[in-house]
Write an enzyme that holds these catalytic residues in place. Structure first.
Site, PDB file in Angstrom:
ATOM      1  N   CYS A   2      40.558 -21.441 -19.440  1.00  0.00           N
ATOM      2  CA  CYS A   2      41.534 -20.576 -19.903  1.00  0.00           C
ATOM      3  C   CYS A   2      40.614 -19.483 -20.592  1.00  0.00           C
ATOM      4  O   CYS A   2      39.693 -19.231 -20.914  1.00  0.00           O
ATOM      5  CB  CYS A   2      42.271 -21.472 -20.942  1.00  0.00           C
ATOM      6  SG  CYS A   2      42.677 -22.916 -20.322  1.00  0.00           S
ATOM      7  N   ARG A  27      39.423 -17.629 -15.347  1.00  0.00           N
ATOM      8  CA  ARG A  27      38.945 -18.770 -16.288  1.00  0.00           C
ATOM      9  C   ARG A  27      40.191 -19.677 -15.905  1.00  0.00           C
ATOM     10  O   ARG A  27      40.380 -20.873 -16.282  1.00  0.00           O
ATOM     11  CB  ARG A  27      38.967 -18.661 -17.556  1.00  0.00           C
ATOM     12  CG  ARG A  27      37.658 -17.994 -17.949  1.00  0.00           C
ATOM     13  CD  ARG A  27      37.662 -17.531 -19.244  1.00  0.00           C
ATOM     14  NE  ARG A  27      36.286 -17.315 -19.699  1.00  0.00           N
ATOM     15  CZ  ARG A  27      35.384 -18.222 -20.534  1.00  0.00           C
ATOM     16  NH1 ARG A  27      36.070 -19.440 -20.983  1.00  0.00           N
ATOM     17  NH2 ARG A  27      34.376 -18.011 -20.933  1.00  0.00           N
ATOM     18  N   TRP A  76      44.290 -22.724 -17.443  1.00  0.00           N
ATOM     19  CA  TRP A  76      43.872 -23.799 -16.473  1.00  0.00           C
ATOM     20  C   TRP A  76      44.294 -25.120 -16.942  1.00  0.00           C
ATOM     21  O   TRP A  76      43.915 -25.495 -17.943  1.00  0.00           O
ATOM     22  CB  TRP A  76      42.408 -23.794 -16.185  1.00  0.00           C
ATOM     23  CG  TRP A  76      42.011 -24.583 -14.937  1.00  0.00           C
ATOM     24  CD1 TRP A  76      41.748 -24.356 -13.600  1.00  0.00           C
ATOM     25  CD2 TRP A  76      41.439 -25.846 -15.096  1.00  0.00           C
ATOM     26  NE1 TRP A  76      41.617 -25.211 -12.833  1.00  0.00           N
ATOM     27  CE2 TRP A  76      41.313 -26.304 -13.863  1.00  0.00           C
ATOM     28  CE3 TRP A  76      41.175 -26.692 -16.019  1.00  0.00           C
ATOM     29  CZ2 TRP A  76      40.716 -27.718 -13.626  1.00  0.00           C
ATOM     30  CZ3 TRP A  76      40.660 -27.907 -15.883  1.00  0.00           C
ATOM     31  CH2 TRP A  76      40.497 -28.277 -14.537  1.00  0.00           C
ATOM     32  N   ASN A 100      41.855 -22.743 -25.997  1.00  0.00           N
ATOM     33  CA  ASN A 100      41.048 -23.145 -24.965  1.00  0.00           C
ATOM     34  C   ASN A 100      40.352 -24.478 -25.293  1.00  0.00           C
ATOM     35  O   ASN A 100      39.898 -24.551 -26.385  1.00  0.00           O
ATOM     36  CB  ASN A 100      39.936 -22.230 -24.646  1.00  0.00           C
ATOM     37  CG  ASN A 100      40.562 -20.895 -23.980  1.00  0.00           C
ATOM     38  OD1 ASN A 100      41.800 -20.916 -23.647  1.00  0.00           O
ATOM     39  ND2 ASN A 100      39.534 -19.930 -23.742  1.00  0.00           N
ATOM     40  N   GLY A 101      40.224 -25.305 -24.285  1.00  0.00           N
ATOM     41  CA  GLY A 101      39.376 -26.639 -24.567  1.00  0.00           C
ATOM     42  C   GLY A 101      40.244 -27.576 -24.536  1.00  0.00           C
ATOM     43  O   GLY A 101      41.253 -27.801 -24.212  1.00  0.00           O
ATOM     44  N   GLU A 481      26.691 -28.024   0.823  1.00  0.00           N
ATOM     45  CA  GLU A 481      27.606 -26.845   0.395  1.00  0.00           C
ATOM     46  C   GLU A 481      28.527 -26.361   1.320  1.00  0.00           C
ATOM     47  O   GLU A 481      29.524 -25.723   0.777  1.00  0.00           O
ATOM     48  CB  GLU A 481      26.190 -25.870   0.260  1.00  0.00           C
ATOM     49  CG  GLU A 481      26.802 -24.276  -0.145  1.00  0.00           C
ATOM     50  CD  GLU A 481      27.582 -24.072  -1.366  1.00  0.00           C
ATOM     51  OE1 GLU A 481      27.575 -25.134  -2.116  1.00  0.00           O
ATOM     52  OE2 GLU A 481      28.286 -23.141  -1.497  1.00  0.00           O
ATOM     53  N   LYS A 485      32.119 -25.571   0.457  1.00  0.00           N
ATOM     54  CA  LYS A 485      32.857 -24.336   0.723  1.00  0.00           C
ATOM     55  C   LYS A 485      34.273 -24.510   1.507  1.00  0.00           C
ATOM     56  O   LYS A 485      35.230 -23.872   1.075  1.00  0.00           O
ATOM     57  CB  LYS A 485      31.978 -23.307   1.213  1.00  0.00           C
ATOM     58  CG  LYS A 485      31.944 -21.929   1.121  1.00  0.00           C
ATOM     59  CD  LYS A 485      31.360 -21.461  -0.255  1.00  0.00           C
ATOM     60  CE  LYS A 485      31.417 -22.375  -1.169  1.00  0.00           C
ATOM     61  NZ  LYS A 485      30.793 -21.870  -2.600  1.00  0.00           N
ATOM     62  N   GLU A 488      37.236 -26.376  -0.686  1.00  0.00           N
ATOM     63  CA  GLU A 488      37.587 -25.603  -1.682  1.00  0.00           C
ATOM     64  C   GLU A 488      38.516 -24.641  -1.496  1.00  0.00           C
ATOM     65  O   GLU A 488      39.710 -24.160  -2.217  1.00  0.00           O
ATOM     66  CB  GLU A 488      36.564 -25.445  -2.762  1.00  0.00           C
ATOM     67  CG  GLU A 488      35.667 -24.088  -2.544  1.00  0.00           C
ATOM     68  CD  GLU A 488      34.635 -23.837  -3.586  1.00  0.00           C
ATOM     69  OE1 GLU A 488      34.939 -24.024  -4.533  1.00  0.00           O
ATOM     70  OE2 GLU A 488      33.551 -23.342  -3.206  1.00  0.00           O
ATOM     71  N   HIS A 504      26.758 -46.352   8.485  1.00  0.00           N
ATOM     72  CA  HIS A 504      27.305 -47.219   7.531  1.00  0.00           C
ATOM     73  C   HIS A 504      28.389 -47.314   6.953  1.00  0.00           C
ATOM     74  O   HIS A 504      28.858 -47.652   5.781  1.00  0.00           O
ATOM     75  CB  HIS A 504      26.050 -47.219   6.476  1.00  0.00           C
ATOM     76  CG  HIS A 504      24.498 -47.597   7.106  1.00  0.00           C
ATOM     77  ND1 HIS A 504      24.309 -48.772   7.509  1.00  0.00           N
ATOM     78  CD2 HIS A 504      23.566 -46.660   7.146  1.00  0.00           C
ATOM     79  CE1 HIS A 504      23.093 -48.542   8.169  1.00  0.00           C
ATOM     80  NE2 HIS A 504      22.510 -47.413   7.829  1.00  0.00           N
ATOM     81  N   LYS A 603      36.943 -19.933 -11.705  1.00  0.00           N
ATOM     82  CA  LYS A 603      35.735 -19.536 -11.422  1.00  0.00           C
ATOM     83  C   LYS A 603      34.642 -20.184 -12.709  1.00  0.00           C
ATOM     84  O   LYS A 603      33.497 -20.488 -12.296  1.00  0.00           O
ATOM     85  CB  LYS A 603      35.801 -18.156 -11.546  1.00  0.00           C
ATOM     86  CG  LYS A 603      34.345 -17.098 -11.198  1.00  0.00           C
ATOM     87  CD  LYS A 603      34.141 -17.457  -9.721  1.00  0.00           C
ATOM     88  CE  LYS A 603      32.846 -16.833  -9.430  1.00  0.00           C
ATOM     89  NZ  LYS A 603      32.120 -17.444  -8.236  1.00  0.00           N
TER      90      LYS A 603
END
Ligand code: G6P
Length: 608
Positions: A2, A27, A76, A100-101, A481, A485, A488, A504, A603
């Site tokens: 946030c 954020r 967020w 925030n938090g 990675e 990518k 997301e 397996h 981000k």
């Protein structure tokens, strides 16, 4: 997470608050809102969704707002889903605030506030802070004493800014384990959760200590600790900031940032190469070279870069490396000793779990190195040694050029450590350095010159609801990675598997036309991964192989083979990463996704 902005000055507050929120949107972007003083008291405008929704409401309700004081928030969602009601600011009685938090004891406090007659309209933990502040304010009548008492009752992490109805044109703030800065500028006085919101106005800011309540008016800023008014914290002068040059003619920041990759690698290495060889600050290099083990700690894409770093450091410098998820490391740290060193990788330098892990290690007197992209960030400021990637501002939520720059810097560091430990000759180090600094950017430019081919692969392969990536060793780390990518930003379910493991369990998911992307490089495990690709092909999967070179006969195990240019097999992964960055990008665009701001993500992740 946030973003917080607060403003008091001689200018209109509303456009300044909105501008600040736009700079902080990375954020979180589930909702936004602002509150400001008017002739009829404090008013609030807030809405679910992007800041544009709040702006539209503002135009409708307060087209001529002349306020000179207010605060704002971009959210967020943590406690309570994204909605108008859960958007900040929250108001109870005479107190309006943003936060925030996470408040861990909010349920207990909520019951207490309800018993004292406060009514809640949202599902958030934040509203509890407002209610508690209103109750305490009734008794104490002083905002500073009130907020100090409130802060002492809260458990968790928080940065809060607040308005009190009867304290016109004053903004108050306090923090614990969550950033909040104060900047006195020629334009007015600001609170912000991040320097980025005010960097166009000043290069100096202050960082209030925990336990301090800050009072900001147009005339100045006052800091209060337990004893009363206190001296301001030392100013922090920002000497180095990433340039933010917009997205130019590119349709998305992500595409622009993928095209920035060659320069991100060149700029990162430029600082660290002298006479064709790696050149690192003596202490950092010596401390790392002397380590019995190096721990690399990070989150998300930064950790994936760290895994390539492990391969490089173990190969060139023969130092054992463990890669650790910061969110696990901070609570379940592996056994480590005085002889170990720690590298914390972060694009933002603010990721909560990485910051907490670093502080935990520092508090034990162990040596910490930050590998970060954002100058003056928390991790950069607090680590014993700092290695900067020079990728420039990364705006798209999905990290691309930062990953490539992190991987390149780790490669160079591994060469430097190898020279220091004499496990690598200066000539070999120089040859690899040339491959990295010249060969890799050139190879990536070749990949970027043929985006149509990658787009066509994305159209052919990403048609199913799920997708698998296979590889072994460093190929597997790139698979992880690449899978991250793709998932997301396209929302396709993706899994990366160490190729030998699929039989397996995971192979049960392979059926006709399920896309499988096999990453294969070097000689050592080539035949093994080829066999695993053959196993899924035999079960009618659609196989795309991405490799460092064509080997006769390998085409039988794939529907398509694509060679990613690279100067040598050790550097294949840094080059091929750009192939997969573009692959994810075109898949997401093809599916109509919000590429730069994918759902549910942010981000910079500043909560645990
Ligand atoms: C978020 C971002 C990722 C990033 C991760 C770690 O999840 O969306 O792109 O890899 O945080 O961030 P950091 O800033 O520490 O590299």
């Amino acid at each position: 997470m946030c973003g917080i902005i607060g403003y008091v000055g001689g200018n209109p507050a509303v456009p300044r608050l909105i501008n600040g929120l736009k700079k902080l949107e990375y954020r979180g972007y589930d909702s936004a809102g602002i509150s400001f003083f008017t002739e009829v008291g404090v008013v609030t405008v807030k809405a679910e969704g992007r800041i544009a929704n709040t702006e539209a409401l503002l135009r409708e309700k307060y087209p001529d707002a002349q306020s000179v004081c207010g605060l704002g928030h971009t959210r967020w969602a943590t406690t309570g889903k994204p909605s108008d009601a859960n958007a900040h600011p929250h108001r109870v009685g005479r107190v309006t605030l943003v936060h925030n938090g996470i408040i861990e004891n909010y349920k207990t406090l909520k019951k207490e506030c309800e018993a004292a007659g406060r009514v809640f309209r949202s599902q958030t933990d934040t509203e509890v802070i407002a209610a508690l502040a209103d109750i305490v304010y009734e008794r104490r009548g002083d905002p500073v004493a009130t907020l100090r008492e409130v802060a002492a009752r809260l458990e968790g992490s928080f940065a809060v800014t607040a308005l009190f109805d009867d304290r016109e044109n004053t903004v108050y703030g306090f923090r614990k384990d969550s950033p909040l800065i104060v900047a006195e500028t020629g334009d007015g006085n600001y609170f912000a959760s991040d320097y980025i919101a005010v960097k166009h106005l000043t290069d100096v800011y202050r960082f209030p200590a925990e336990g301090t309540v800050v009072e900001v008016t147009a005339d100045g800023v006052r800091y209060y600790d337990r004893e009363g008014e206190a001296a301001p914290p030392a100013p922090i002068r920002v000497t180095d900031v990433n340039r933010d040059d917009g997205k130019g003619a590119f349709p998305h920041f992500m595409l622009k940032e993928i095209f920035d990759v060659p320069d991100a690698i060149r700029n990162t290495c430029r600082d660290r190469v002298c006479e064709g060889r790696p050149a690192f600050d003596d202490e950092t290099l010596q401390r790392l070279a002397a380590a019995g083990r190096i721990f690399i700690v990070a989150c998300g894409t930064a950790l994936n870069a760290g895994k390539l770093g492990k391969v490089y450091i173990e190969k060139f410098a023969r130092i054992p490396v463990s890669c650790e998820l910061a969110s696990e490391f901070r609570y379940f740290p592996p056994l480590c000793g005085a002889n170990d060193s720690f590298i914390f990788i972060s694009q933002s330098g603010e990721t909560a779990d990485t910051v907490a892990s670093m502080r935990m290690i520092k508090s034990q007197g162990l040596y910490t190195v930050a590998l970060v992209n954002t100058p003056n960030s928390t991790i950069a400021r607090e680590a014993d040694g700092v290695l900067y990637t020079r990728a420039g501002t990364e705006t798209a939520v999905a990290s691309t050029k930062a990953y490539s720059a992190q991987s390149a810097l780790l490669f160079l560091l591994a060469l430097g450590l190898g020279m220091q430990k004499k496990t690598l000759t200066a000539e070999t180090a120089a040859a690899f350095t040339k491959n990295l600094t010249k060969g890799v950017p050139a190879a990536i430019e070749k990949i970027l010159a043929d985006t149509e081919k990658i787009k066509a692969f994305s159209e052919k392969y990403c048609t199913a609801p799920s997708c698998f990536f296979l590889g072994r060793g460093p190929d597997f780390f790139l698979a992880e990675e690449s899978s991250l990518k793709l998932k997301e930003i396209s929302y396709i379910h993706c899994e990366a598997y160490a190729a030998g493991e699929i039989k397996h369990g995971t192979i049960a998911l392979i059926e006709k036309d399920v896309p499988v992307i096999a990453i294969i490089s070097g000689d050592k495990i080539r035949a093994k991964t080829i066999s695993n690709a053959a196993e899924v092909k035999a079960r009618d999967a659609k196989v795309l192989t991405v490799t460092d070179r064509l080997v006769p006969g390998e085409d039988e195990t794939a529907d398509d083979i694509c060679v990613a240019d690279c100067p040598c097999e050790e550097l294949f992964h840094i080059c091929a990463a750009t192939f997969f960055q573009l692959f994810a990008y075109y898949t997401a665009v093809g599916r109509g996704r919000d590429v730069d701001k994918p759902r549910n993500l942010a981000k910079s992740v500043t909560v645990e």
